[in-house]
Scaffold this motif. Structure first.
Motif, PDB file in Angstrom:
ATOM      1  N   VAL A  90       0.870  -1.172   0.000  1.00 22.00           N
ATOM      2  CA  VAL A  90       0.000   0.000   0.000  1.00 22.00           C
ATOM      3  C   VAL A  90       0.910   1.226   0.000  1.00 22.00           C
ATOM      4  N   TYR A  91       0.654   2.123  -0.930  1.00 22.24           N
ATOM      5  CA  TYR A  91       1.476   3.326  -1.069  1.00 22.24           C
ATOM      6  C   TYR A  91       0.733   4.527  -0.498  1.00 22.24           C
ATOM      7  N   TYR A  92       1.446   5.284   0.329  1.00 23.18           N
ATOM      8  CA  TYR A  92       0.878   6.443   1.005  1.00 23.18           C
ATOM      9  C   TYR A  92       1.635   7.709   0.608  1.00 23.18           C
ATOM     10  N   CYS A  93       0.909   8.788   0.407  1.00 16.80           N
ATOM     11  CA  CYS A  93       1.586  10.074   0.298  1.00 16.80           C
ATOM     12  C   CYS A  93       1.447  10.818   1.624  1.00 16.80           C
ATOM     13  N   ALA A  94       2.374  11.725   1.856  1.00 20.88           N
ATOM     14  CA  ALA A  94       2.404  12.446   3.123  1.00 20.88           C
ATOM     15  C   ALA A  94       2.956  13.847   2.891  1.00 20.88           C
ATOM     16  N   ALA A  95       2.569  14.765   3.770  1.00 21.41           N
ATOM     17  CA  ALA A  95       2.970  16.168   3.671  1.00 21.41           C
ATOM     18  C   ALA A  95       3.796  16.553   4.889  1.00 21.41           C
ATOM     19  N   ASP A  96       4.901  17.257   4.628  1.00 26.94           N
ATOM     20  CA  ASP A  96       5.866  17.631   5.661  1.00 26.94           C
ATOM     21  C   ASP A  96       5.995  19.157   5.683  1.00 26.94           C
ATOM     22  N   SER A  97       5.613  19.764   6.798  1.00 31.16           N
ATOM     23  CA  SER A  97       5.590  21.228   6.871  1.00 31.16           C
ATOM     24  C   SER A  97       6.979  21.849   6.954  1.00 31.16           C
ATOM     25  N   THR A  98       8.031  21.040   7.076  1.00 32.11           N
ATOM     26  CA  THR A  98       9.375  21.631   7.073  1.00 32.11           C
ATOM     27  C   THR A  98       9.777  22.103   5.683  1.00 32.11           C
ATOM     28  N   ARG A  99       9.031  21.614   4.658  1.00 26.43           N
ATOM     29  CA  ARG A  99       9.229  22.039   3.266  1.00 26.43           C
ATOM     30  C   ARG A  99      10.461  21.447   2.591  1.00 26.43           C
ATOM     31  N   PHE A 100      11.350  20.782   3.337  1.00 26.13           N
ATOM     32  CA  PHE A 100      12.597  20.338   2.721  1.00 26.13           C
ATOM     33  C   PHE A 100      12.524  18.905   2.211  1.00 26.13           C
ATOM     34  N   GLY A 101      11.764  18.040   2.856  1.00 26.74           N
ATOM     35  CA  GLY A 101      11.661  16.657   2.413  1.00 26.74           C
ATOM     36  C   GLY A 101      12.715  15.778   3.059  1.00 26.74           C
ATOM     37  N   VAL A 102      12.278  14.855   3.895  1.00 22.98           N
ATOM     38  CA  VAL A 102      13.199  13.941   4.571  1.00 22.98           C
ATOM     39  C   VAL A 102      12.661  12.525   4.480  1.00 22.98           C
ATOM     40  N   ALA A 103      13.482  11.565   4.867  1.00 21.99           N
ATOM     41  CA  ALA A 103      13.087  10.166   4.767  1.00 21.99           C
ATOM     42  C   ALA A 103      12.356   9.660   5.997  1.00 21.99           C
ATOM     43  N   SER A 104      12.404  10.389   7.076  1.00 18.74           N
ATOM     44  CA  SER A 104      11.836   9.911   8.331  1.00 18.74           C
ATOM     45  C   SER A 104      10.325  10.122   8.385  1.00 18.74           C
ATOM     46  N   ARG A 105       9.602   9.070   8.741  1.00 16.37           N
ATOM     47  CA  ARG A 105       8.145   9.161   8.840  1.00 16.37           C
ATOM     48  C   ARG A 105       7.687  10.203   9.850  1.00 16.37           C
ATOM     49  N   ILE A 106       8.452  10.357  10.930  1.00 19.16           N
ATOM     50  CA  ILE A 106       7.987  11.213  12.021  1.00 19.16           C
ATOM     51  C   ILE A 106       7.975  12.686  11.635  1.00 19.16           C
ATOM     52  N   SER A 107       8.607  13.029  10.535  1.00 18.80           N
ATOM     53  CA  SER A 107       8.623  14.427  10.104  1.00 18.80           C
ATOM     54  C   SER A 107       7.332  14.837   9.401  1.00 18.80           C
ATOM     55  N   TYR A 108       6.537  13.878   8.992  1.00 20.31           N
ATOM     56  CA  TYR A 108       5.369  14.162   8.167  1.00 20.31           C
ATOM     57  C   TYR A 108       4.134  14.390   9.020  1.00 20.31           C
ATOM     58  N   ASP A 109       3.402  15.443   8.670  1.00 14.26           N
ATOM     59  CA  ASP A 109       2.276  15.876   9.493  1.00 14.26           C
ATOM     60  C   ASP A 109       0.945  15.278   9.055  1.00 14.26           C
ATOM     61  N   TYR A 110       0.806  15.043   7.754  1.00 13.23           N
ATOM     62  CA  TYR A 110      -0.477  14.586   7.211  1.00 13.23           C
ATOM     63  C   TYR A 110      -0.235  13.398   6.288  1.00 13.23           C
ATOM     64  N   TRP A 111      -1.203  12.474   6.301  1.00 16.16           N
ATOM     65  CA  TRP A 111      -1.102  11.246   5.517  1.00 16.16           C
ATOM     66  C   TRP A 111      -2.398  10.994   4.769  1.00 16.16           C
ATOM     67  N   GLY A 112      -2.258  10.397   3.590  1.00 23.44           N
ATOM     68  CA  GLY A 112      -3.426   9.916   2.871  1.00 23.44           C
ATOM     69  C   GLY A 112      -3.827   8.536   3.350  1.00 23.44           C
ATOM     70  N   GLN A 113      -4.871   7.996   2.729  1.00 25.26           N
ATOM     71  CA  GLN A 113      -5.402   6.693   3.122  1.00 25.26           C
ATOM     72  C   GLN A 113      -4.694   5.545   2.427  1.00 25.26           C
ATOM     73  N   GLY A 114      -3.961   5.830   1.385  1.00 24.89           N
ATOM     74  CA  GLY A 114      -3.193   4.792   0.714  1.00 24.89           C
ATOM     75  C   GLY A 114      -3.873   4.236  -0.522  1.00 24.89           C
ATOM     76  N   THR A 115      -3.055   3.709  -1.427  1.00 22.17           N
ATOM     77  CA  THR A 115      -3.550   3.032  -2.624  1.00 22.17           C
ATOM     78  C   THR A 115      -2.733   1.762  -2.827  1.00 22.17           C
ATOM     79  N   GLN A 116      -3.430   0.683  -3.163  1.00 20.86           N
ATOM     80  CA  GLN A 116      -2.777  -0.623  -3.265  1.00 20.86           C
ATOM     81  C   GLN A 116      -2.081  -0.771  -4.609  1.00 20.86           C
TER      82      GLN A 116
END
Length: 124
Positions: free
Chosen positions: A93-119
């Motif tokens: 399942v692939y999820y997109c996520a939004a990170d308010s730091t604007r820079f983009g990192v690999a760590s999940r904990i940096s992301y504030d919002y998540w979608g529901q996912g697509t298989q």
């Protein structure tokens, strides 16, 4: 608040391609870096790719480098993941996520919002 909706998943044969889309609504899209993550059954959610707020900087997991491409269209409030040369191990399942730091990192904990996912399912 940012709402994220993924689309474009499906069943594809190994070696094939898919393009995932993630449409954002709510706050100003270009205030956020965007990321794609995936989660296979029985495994932890893992980083796939990220793109900074302007689209100028991207970063990929080693497992997808050279096969996947992340991009964004800030006028359409959408981020994409072009997936080529798909392998059965890309099934997840692939999820997109939004990170308010604007820079983009690999760590999940940096992301504030998540979608529901697509298989995404890749058959051998």
């Amino acid at each position: 608040q940012v709402q994220l909706v993924e689309s474009g998943g499906g069943l594809v044969q190994a070696g094939g391609s898919l393009r995932l889309s993630c449409a954002a609504s709510g706050r100003t899209f270009n205030n956020y870096a965007m990321g794609w993550f995936r989660q296979a059954p029985g495994k932890e959610r893992e980083f796939v790719a990220t793109i900074n707020w302007s689209g100028a900087i991207t970063y990929y997991a080693d497992s997808v480098k050279g096969r996947f491409t992340i991009s964004r269209d800030n006028a359409k409030n959408t981020v994409y993941l072009q997936m080529n040369s798909l392998k059965p191990e890309d099934t997840a399942v692939y999820y997109c996520a939004a990170d308010s730091t604007r820079f983009g990192v690999a760590s999940r904990i940096s992301y504030d919002y998540w979608g529901q996912g697509t298989q995404v399912t890749v058959s051998s």
